[in-house]
Structure formats: structure tokens, C-alpha cells
Design a protein around this motif. Structure first.
Motif, PDB file in Angstrom:
ATOM      1  N   LYS A 179       0.691  -1.171   0.302  1.00  0.00           N
ATOM      2  CA  LYS A 179       0.037   0.141   0.078  1.00  0.00           C
ATOM      3  C   LYS A 179       0.828   1.325   0.073  1.00  0.00           C
ATOM      4  CE  LYS A 179      -3.971  -1.854   2.585  1.00  0.00           C
ATOM      5  NZ  LYS A 179      -4.942  -1.678   3.752  1.00  0.00           N
ATOM      6  N   PRO A 180       0.205   2.386  -0.573  1.00  0.00           N
ATOM      7  CA  PRO A 180       1.124   3.536  -0.541  1.00  0.00           C
ATOM      8  C   PRO A 180       1.505   4.189   1.075  1.00  0.00           C
ATOM      9  CG  PRO A 180      -0.678   3.658  -1.973  1.00  0.00           C
ATOM     10  CD  PRO A 180      -0.906   2.345  -1.196  1.00  0.00           C
ATOM     11  N   ASP A 181       2.625   4.428   1.015  1.00  0.00           N
ATOM     12  CA  ASP A 181       3.014   5.025   2.603  1.00  0.00           C
ATOM     13  C   ASP A 181       3.224   4.014   3.573  1.00  0.00           C
ATOM     14  OD1 ASP A 181       3.051   7.668   1.279  1.00  0.00           O
ATOM     15  OD2 ASP A 181       0.790   7.786   2.149  1.00  0.00           O
TER      16      ASP A 181
ATOM     17  N   LEU B 172      10.577   2.640  -1.701  1.00  0.00           N
ATOM     18  CA  LEU B 172       9.352   2.616  -1.428  1.00  0.00           C
ATOM     19  C   LEU B 172       8.552   1.369  -1.867  1.00  0.00           C
ATOM     20  CD1 LEU B 172       8.484   6.269  -1.537  1.00  0.00           C
ATOM     21  CD2 LEU B 172       8.953   5.115   0.523  1.00  0.00           C
ATOM     22  N   SER B 173       7.963   0.488  -1.194  1.00  0.00           N
ATOM     23  CA  SER B 173       7.502  -0.936  -1.552  1.00  0.00           C
ATOM     24  C   SER B 173       6.308  -0.789  -2.751  1.00  0.00           C
ATOM     25  CB  SER B 173       7.180  -1.722  -0.697  1.00  0.00           C
ATOM     26  OG  SER B 173       6.021  -0.959   0.323  1.00  0.00           O
ATOM     27  N   PHE B 174       5.648   0.132  -2.608  1.00  0.00           N
ATOM     28  CA  PHE B 174       4.268   0.399  -3.416  1.00  0.00           C
ATOM     29  C   PHE B 174       4.823   1.073  -4.950  1.00  0.00           C
ATOM     30  CE2 PHE B 174       0.854   2.743  -5.315  1.00  0.00           C
ATOM     31  CZ  PHE B 174      -0.082   1.629  -5.246  1.00  0.00           C
ATOM     32  N   SER B 175       5.569   2.153  -4.868  1.00  0.00           N
ATOM     33  CA  SER B 175       5.885   2.836  -6.215  1.00  0.00           C
ATOM     34  C   SER B 175       7.183   2.426  -6.533  1.00  0.00           C
ATOM     35  CB  SER B 175       5.788   4.307  -5.894  1.00  0.00           C
ATOM     36  OG  SER B 175       6.942   4.514  -4.932  1.00  0.00           O
ATOM     37  N   MET B 176       8.002   1.646  -5.575  1.00  0.00           N
ATOM     38  CA  MET B 176       9.360   1.480  -5.980  1.00  0.00           C
ATOM     39  C   MET B 176      10.232   2.407  -6.397  1.00  0.00           C
ATOM     40  SD  MET B 176       9.244  -1.870  -5.661  1.00  0.00           S
ATOM     41  CE  MET B 176      10.776  -2.462  -6.408  1.00  0.00           C
ATOM     42  N   TYR B 177       9.792   3.705  -5.880  1.00  0.00           N
ATOM     43  CA  TYR B 177      10.744   4.980  -5.939  1.00  0.00           C
ATOM     44  C   TYR B 177      11.971   4.846  -4.933  1.00  0.00           C
ATOM     45  CZ  TYR B 177      11.649   9.978  -6.132  1.00  0.00           C
ATOM     46  OH  TYR B 177      11.991  11.178  -6.548  1.00  0.00           O
ATOM     47  N   CYS B 178      13.035   4.941  -5.577  1.00  0.00           N
ATOM     48  CA  CYS B 178      14.359   4.773  -4.670  1.00  0.00           C
ATOM     49  C   CYS B 178      15.262   6.181  -4.265  1.00  0.00           C
ATOM     50  CB  CYS B 178      15.248   3.751  -5.921  1.00  0.00           C
ATOM     51  SG  CYS B 178      14.653   2.263  -6.401  1.00  0.00           S
ATOM     52  N   TYR B 179      15.905   5.650  -3.308  1.00  0.00           N
ATOM     53  CA  TYR B 179      16.766   6.813  -2.839  1.00  0.00           C
ATOM     54  C   TYR B 179      18.139   6.031  -2.714  1.00  0.00           C
ATOM     55  CZ  TYR B 179      19.622  10.007  -0.035  1.00  0.00           C
ATOM     56  OH  TYR B 179      20.441  10.745   0.668  1.00  0.00           O
TER      57      TYR B 179
ATOM     58  N   TYR C  80      12.358  12.014   0.285  1.00  0.00           N
ATOM     59  CA  TYR C  80      11.132  11.514   0.022  1.00  0.00           C
ATOM     60  C   TYR C  80      10.073  12.480   0.430  1.00  0.00           C
ATOM     61  CZ  TYR C  80      12.491   6.622  -0.850  1.00  0.00           C
ATOM     62  OH  TYR C  80      13.370   5.563  -1.344  1.00  0.00           O
ATOM     63  N   GLY C  81      10.281  13.254   1.339  1.00  0.00           N
ATOM     64  CA  GLY C  81       9.402  14.381   1.838  1.00  0.00           C
ATOM     65  C   GLY C  81       8.470  13.845   2.938  1.00  0.00           C
TER      66      GLY C  81
END
Length: 250
Positions: free
Chosen positions: A134-136, A168-175, A198-199
Motif C-alpha cells: 500500500k502507498p506510504d 518505497l515498496s508500493f511505487s518502487m521509488y528509490c533513494y 522522500y518528503g
């Protein structure tokens, strides 16, 4: 078997003949007949038990044995379905299983055995589990497995640096960020920079079994984070979770 043995006994058959007919030991026949005598069952009681299970007759013959605690096998089919729902963990299933066993005064498996038997159940039935994110909800963090060579353009010196990665597990957005070491200060700084990037923060922080942040990590038990890492998670309102053998443990 006990019912048939008693009926033969009441019909006048000898215990030796009964043992031979049913291919059991004479001690088995003697034990059942003796229990019948002790409990003072009427012949009609035995012949009238055709509608009861063998377990019910066993309770009549050996009432004290039925009071002895029995070790209960967990319902892993039910447990596996529950794990497909949100926020259910193997530890929670074990705690409910223990509670049920205590209420029924039965024996239960310790968590290590419970977890191993569940993994055996999954392997035996070749079960897979689709993880729905899930998001967040979760952010996954770790040090990359290999070091990266860092070239100083001025001196030409080559040094090794360590890569911190998060997703981030939902969006796969990486840092990602490099550090000169994997010490606690670098680990904490990486998380702070990650959340600034990520903010915000996620509900759950999922990491591998890192010595940087974990001071106690027994197999199949909840990890214990050191004070600084726990304070970091508390400050950002995140729950700590670790990765164990392809699954996640709170």
C-alpha cells in the motif's frame, strides 16, 4: 477396534482368540477388557455405541487419559489464508494458537517449532504468497552488497565507499547515497537524508539483519534494535521490521 473387541468378549470369546482375530497383542485386549470391567459398563452400553466415534468410546473406557494435555497441531491452512490479509504476521498467529491451547488446557509448540512447521507446510504444498503493498506503508532499506570504487579527480586516489539504498515498496521509488563507512552515524544520516528526499516517512521501516542497528537477532524471534535506531524509528513514527528468509517479521 475397542468396540469390536468388547463385543467379541461379551459373546464369550477368549482374550487369546480375540487377539488372534484382530491381530493385536493380548496386552491390548486385556487393557480394553480391564477398562470395561473397571468402568462397569453394561452390555447394552457397548452395543448401543454404534453411533459414536471410537474417540467417544475411548473416553468412556479411559476417562483419565482424555484429561491429559494433548499437543495440538496448528491449522496451517487457515493460518496461511490469514497471512494473505493486511497486518497479520506469523508471530500473531502463534500467539492466538497459544491462547487457544491454554484455554483448552492443551500443549502447544514453541514459536521456533511453530515457524519451522509452517515453513515445512509451505514447502510441502508448494505455496506462494503474493505480497500486496500500500502507498506510504513500507520503505525497504539496506547496504548494497558490494563496495563502490570512488575516484578522487584531484589526487587520483581510489577508495572504497558503501552504498545505502532504499525503496518505497508500493511505487518502487528509490533513494541511494554513498558513505565512507557503515557505522551507526552513517546509517542514521542515511535515513534522515532519505526521508528528507522522500518528503516524509512510511509506516514501517523494513531492513535486513544489520549489525549496525540490531543488537539482538535470534532466529524466528523479534529483533531488538539499539537505542539510537529505535529512537530514530520512534521519532518518525515508524515500526521496525526485518527481512528473514524471504519473509518479513515485525
Amino acid at each position: 477396534m475397542a468396540k469390536e473387541i468388547l463385543l467379541c468378549f461379551l459373546n464369550g470369546d477368549s482374550q487369546q482368540r480375540i487377539a488372534s482375530s484382530f491381530k493385536v497383542s493380548r496386552n491390548t485386549v486385556s487393557r480394553i477388557v480391564s477398562a470395561y470391567m473397571v468402568q462397569e459398563l453394561e452390555a447394552s452400553d457397548v452395543s448401543g455405541l454404534s453411533g459414536l466415534t471410537s474417540e467417544a468410546l475411548h473416553e468412556r473406557l479411559f476417562p483419565t487419559e482424555t484429561l491429559a494435555p494433548q499437543q495440538v497441531m496448528p491449522d496451517y491452512e487457515y493460518g496461511h489464508r490469514e497471512l494473505l490479509t493486511d497486518w497479520v504476521t506469523v508471530k500473531q498467529l502463534w500467539e492466538k494458537y497459544v491462547m487457544d491451547c491454554r484455554e483448552s488446557r492443551n500443549l502447544y509448540f514453541r514459536y521456533t517449532q511453530f515457524y519451522k512447521k509452517y515453513r515445512d507446510y509451505v514447502d510441502t504444498h508448494r505455496l506462494t504468497m503474493h505480497i500486496r503493498h500500500k502507498p506510504d506503508e513500507k520503505v525497504m532499506v539496506d547496504w548494497a552488497g558490494k563496495t563502490i570504487p570512488f575516484y578522487n579527480p584531484v589526487t587520483g586516489e581510489v577508495s572504497k565507499v558503501y552504498l545505502f539504498v532504499s525503496t518505497l515498496s508500493f511505487s518502487m521509488y528509490c533513494y541511494a547515497e554513498v558513505f565512507s563507512n557503515m557505522k551507526e552515524a552513517s546509517w542514521i544520516a542515511a535515513h534522515i537524508h532519505m526521508m528528507e528526499y522522500y518528503g516524509g516517512s512510511a509506516r514501517i521501516l523494513v531492513s535486513d539483519n544489520l549489525k549496525t542497528g540490531i543488537i539482538s537477532n535470534r532466529k524466528h524471534e523479534d529483533p531488538i534494535a539499539n537505542k539510537v535506531c529505535q529512537e530514530l524509528a520512534d521519532h518518525y513514527g515508524m515500526a521496525l521490521m526485518r527481512v528473514l528468509g524471504g519473509s518479513e517479521t515485525a
